[in-house]
Design an enzyme around this catalytic site. Structure first.
Site, mmCIF file in Angstrom:
data_model
loop_
_atom_site.group_PDB
_atom_site.id
_atom_site.type_symbol
_atom_site.label_atom_id
_atom_site.label_comp_id
_atom_site.label_asym_id
_atom_site.label_seq_id
_atom_site.Cartn_x
_atom_site.Cartn_y
_atom_site.Cartn_z
ATOM 1 N N THR A 168 -0.091 23.442 1.605
ATOM 2 C CA THR A 168 -1.617 23.058 1.810
ATOM 3 C C THR A 168 -2.165 24.180 2.569
ATOM 4 O O THR A 168 -1.535 24.695 3.817
ATOM 5 C CB THR A 168 -1.577 21.517 2.467
ATOM 6 O OG1 THR A 168 -0.902 20.688 1.571
ATOM 7 C CG2 THR A 168 -3.079 21.260 2.949
ATOM 8 N N GLU A 169 -3.429 24.371 2.769
ATOM 9 C CA GLU A 169 -4.325 25.281 3.393
ATOM 10 C C GLU A 169 -5.521 24.599 3.957
ATOM 11 O O GLU A 169 -5.745 23.468 3.630
ATOM 12 C CB GLU A 169 -4.698 26.352 2.738
ATOM 13 C CG GLU A 169 -3.798 27.154 1.982
ATOM 14 C CD GLU A 169 -4.207 28.589 1.340
ATOM 15 O OE1 GLU A 169 -3.120 29.548 0.858
ATOM 16 O OE2 GLU A 169 -5.165 28.938 1.338
ATOM 17 N N HIS A 172 -8.049 24.125 1.322
ATOM 18 C CA HIS A 172 -7.743 23.670 0.021
ATOM 19 C C HIS A 172 -6.305 22.899 0.310
ATOM 20 O O HIS A 172 -5.174 23.504 0.541
ATOM 21 C CB HIS A 172 -7.174 25.025 -0.613
ATOM 22 C CG HIS A 172 -8.344 25.911 -0.792
ATOM 23 N ND1 HIS A 172 -9.390 25.732 -1.651
ATOM 24 C CD2 HIS A 172 -8.395 27.329 -0.254
ATOM 25 C CE1 HIS A 172 -10.300 26.844 -1.644
ATOM 26 N NE2 HIS A 172 -9.645 27.609 -0.662
ATOM 27 N N GLY A 173 -6.599 21.635 0.014
ATOM 28 C CA GLY A 173 -5.550 20.491 0.083
ATOM 29 C C GLY A 173 -5.127 20.039 -1.285
ATOM 30 O O GLY A 173 -4.194 20.436 -2.072
ATOM 31 N N LEU A 198 6.697 18.858 -5.013
ATOM 32 C CA LEU A 198 5.882 17.647 -4.321
ATOM 33 C C LEU A 198 6.352 16.162 -5.253
ATOM 34 O O LEU A 198 6.426 15.300 -4.525
ATOM 35 C CB LEU A 198 4.347 17.865 -4.581
ATOM 36 C CG LEU A 198 3.787 18.862 -3.681
ATOM 37 C CD1 LEU A 198 2.300 19.099 -4.012
ATOM 38 C CD2 LEU A 198 4.020 18.445 -2.339
ATOM 39 N N ARG A 208 7.231 12.982 -3.315
ATOM 40 C CA ARG A 208 6.387 11.582 -3.849
ATOM 41 C C ARG A 208 7.309 10.441 -3.971
ATOM 42 O O ARG A 208 6.869 9.480 -3.657
ATOM 43 C CB ARG A 208 5.226 11.788 -4.903
ATOM 44 C CG ARG A 208 4.262 12.986 -4.481
ATOM 45 C CD ARG A 208 3.417 13.386 -5.549
ATOM 46 N NE ARG A 208 2.393 14.221 -5.190
ATOM 47 C CZ ARG A 208 1.775 15.184 -5.807
ATOM 48 N NH1 ARG A 208 2.206 15.206 -7.159
ATOM 49 N NH2 ARG A 208 0.819 15.915 -5.556
ATOM 50 N N LEU A 243 -1.150 -11.391 13.385
ATOM 51 C CA LEU A 243 -0.974 -11.216 14.730
ATOM 52 C C LEU A 243 -2.275 -11.283 15.559
ATOM 53 O O LEU A 243 -2.046 -11.360 16.839
ATOM 54 C CB LEU A 243 -0.267 -9.931 15.093
ATOM 55 C CG LEU A 243 1.338 -9.804 14.812
ATOM 56 C CD1 LEU A 243 1.793 -9.989 13.474
ATOM 57 C CD2 LEU A 243 2.128 -8.789 15.423
ATOM 58 N N GLU A 252 0.448 14.452 0.225
ATOM 59 C CA GLU A 252 1.034 14.709 -1.051
ATOM 60 C C GLU A 252 0.436 14.186 -2.104
ATOM 61 O O GLU A 252 1.136 13.403 -3.019
ATOM 62 C CB GLU A 252 2.492 14.386 -1.141
ATOM 63 C CG GLU A 252 3.269 15.118 0.230
ATOM 64 C CD GLU A 252 4.966 14.811 0.225
ATOM 65 O OE1 GLU A 252 5.471 14.395 -0.756
ATOM 66 O OE2 GLU A 252 5.360 14.953 1.265
ATOM 67 N N GLY A 253 -0.946 14.391 -2.171
ATOM 68 C CA GLY A 253 -1.557 13.820 -3.296
ATOM 69 C C GLY A 253 -2.543 12.527 -2.857
ATOM 70 O O GLY A 253 -2.079 11.438 -2.512
#
Length: 404
Positions: free
Chosen positions: A152-153, A156-157, A259, A263, A358, A383-384
């Site tokens: 990942t950048e 840009h993911g 990946l 996942r 709760l 991861e997506g």
């Protein structure tokens, strides 16, 4: 004369007592080895993680990461489903059970294990040379060396094909330049698996983190996965020898297959976080009194608990099914997307519902619910993202590509 089914049933065939912790009897699908692994990992988290994790989360740090890695290595949890080179060679189901127990403690601990084993070690095991495997895998399996995975950048993911990190040849060496973002284990890693664009296509490189030009500043001010180390990777003309490249991977299929493996662990792990929140809400509902009786006795609370139990155990069944398919060599990436999409989404909803049971206590770190809920906000999209997995399934269902 008609008799009831229960009276007609032989004594030996009477159903077991209903177990709120396992209402579908899923444990019947597990072997003694499966159960032993689950028990071992659960006991380790109870001893080493649960007493401290709220403190780590509040401080936004994981101070004992190297010690934890060595202990996880001693358990056989690192690279658990890989074979050889000091790896445990466990089944996919056994690895999944370990992920569930780890994330039942905290998503950050499961992420430490997933990135080490399913991303960094898996990439070396599947695509590395024999020399690379021998150099890194035994130490990584033992937790003596920590790895990270740089795909990942910053810009840009979801679209790794647009990566800007470049590797160019300089004689027999390679020079790497670029940045990677949101990298688990980055600042404590000994080796980074970095994916970069070359003239031949996308290639993977093993980058020793002490190489000149490499740095990994830690990302601070996170509101999720706070008991986890997250970094940026900066590569400024990092010089690597020719044998630093992973010889078995060219193109995006290499990192994407890694990946998929990671996942799969999330499919199980998300159900661990959900289980903890469900169990916390169930226990709370039986003890918390309003209007002179436990709130678990009110219809609306019971409806919430029933719906939570449905989604939790359906998700565990789905994870188990995918694990058996993976063990049989019949798993497809679209099926892993199916599991990741469903289980992360449902796990987050379970955590949110538990928070409502709760009430105000749901936001306190004295209970694990809000910690798991905020962690799952990251697990939902890393991861997506939800949208990307929906499009993976949409393409598989229609045969039409909607990505572009």
């Amino acid at each position: 004369m008609l008799v009831s089914a229960e009276k007609a049933m032989p004594e030996a065939q009477k159903p077991p007592v209903f177990d709120p912790a396992d209402p579908l009897g899923i444990d019947d699908l597990l072997s003694e080895d499966d159960l032993a692994i689950r028990t071992t990992v659960r006991a380790w988290t109870a001893d080493r993680v649960l007493p401290r994790v709220a403190e780590w989360y509040e401080a936004g740090e994981l101070p004992e990461v190297r010690e934890l890695a060595r202990e996880l290595g001693a358990l056989g949890a690192l690279g658990m489903s890989l074979t050889g080179y000091g790896c445990a060679g466990a089944s996919a189901v056994q690895y999944g059970l370990a992920c569930l127990e780890l994330e039942a403690a905290d998503s950050g601990i499961r992420s430490l294990v997933s990135v080490q084993g399913s991303l960094a070690m898996y990439a070396i095991h599947r695509f590395g040379s024999e020399e690379q495997k021998r150099q890194w895998l035994p130490r990584m399996a033992a937790g003596e060396a920590i790895g990270c995975f740089g795909l990942t950048e910053p810009d840009h993911g979801s679209d790794p094909s647009a990566m800007r990190t470049r590797a160019r040849r300089d004689g027999t060496d390679w020079l790497l330049s670029g940045r990677k973002m949101w990298i688990t284990n980055g600042s404590v890693a000994s080796v980074a698996v970095v994916w970069a664009r070359t003239e031949e296509g996308v290639r993977g490189f093993l980058v020793p983190t002490d190489a000149p030009g490499f740095s990994a500043p830690e990302i601070r001010h996170k509101w999720s996965l706070r008991a986890s180390i997250t970094s940026e990777l900066v590569l400024d003309d990092v010089r690597l020898p020719a044998d630093a490249v992973l010889p078995g991977a060219t193109g995006l299929r290499g990192p994407l297959s890694c990946l998929s493996h990671a996942r799969y662990g999330i499919v199980w792990g998300a159900m661990g976080a959900a289980r903890t929140c469900f169990e916390t809400a169930l226990d709370y509902a039986k003890q918390r009194e309003q209007f002179d009786r436990p709130i678990g006795g009110f219809q609306l609370t019971q409806a919430k608990l029933a719906d939570m139990a449905l989604e939790l155990h359906k998700g565990i069944l789905l994870a188990h099914h995918l694990g058996r398919r993976m063990d049989a060599g019949r798993i497809r990436p679209e099926q892993i997307s199916f599991g990741k999409l469903n289980n992360t989404r449902e796990a987050l909803e379970i955590c949110r519902t538990a928070r409502t049971i709760l009430g105000a206590n749901g936001i306190s770190l004295e209970y694990p619910v809000m910690r798991h809920a905020t962690n799952l906000e990251s697990v939902l999209t890393y991861e997506g993202t939800v949208e990307m997995h929906q499009l993976v399934l949409g393409k598989a269902l229609t045969g039409l590509d909607a990505f572009r």
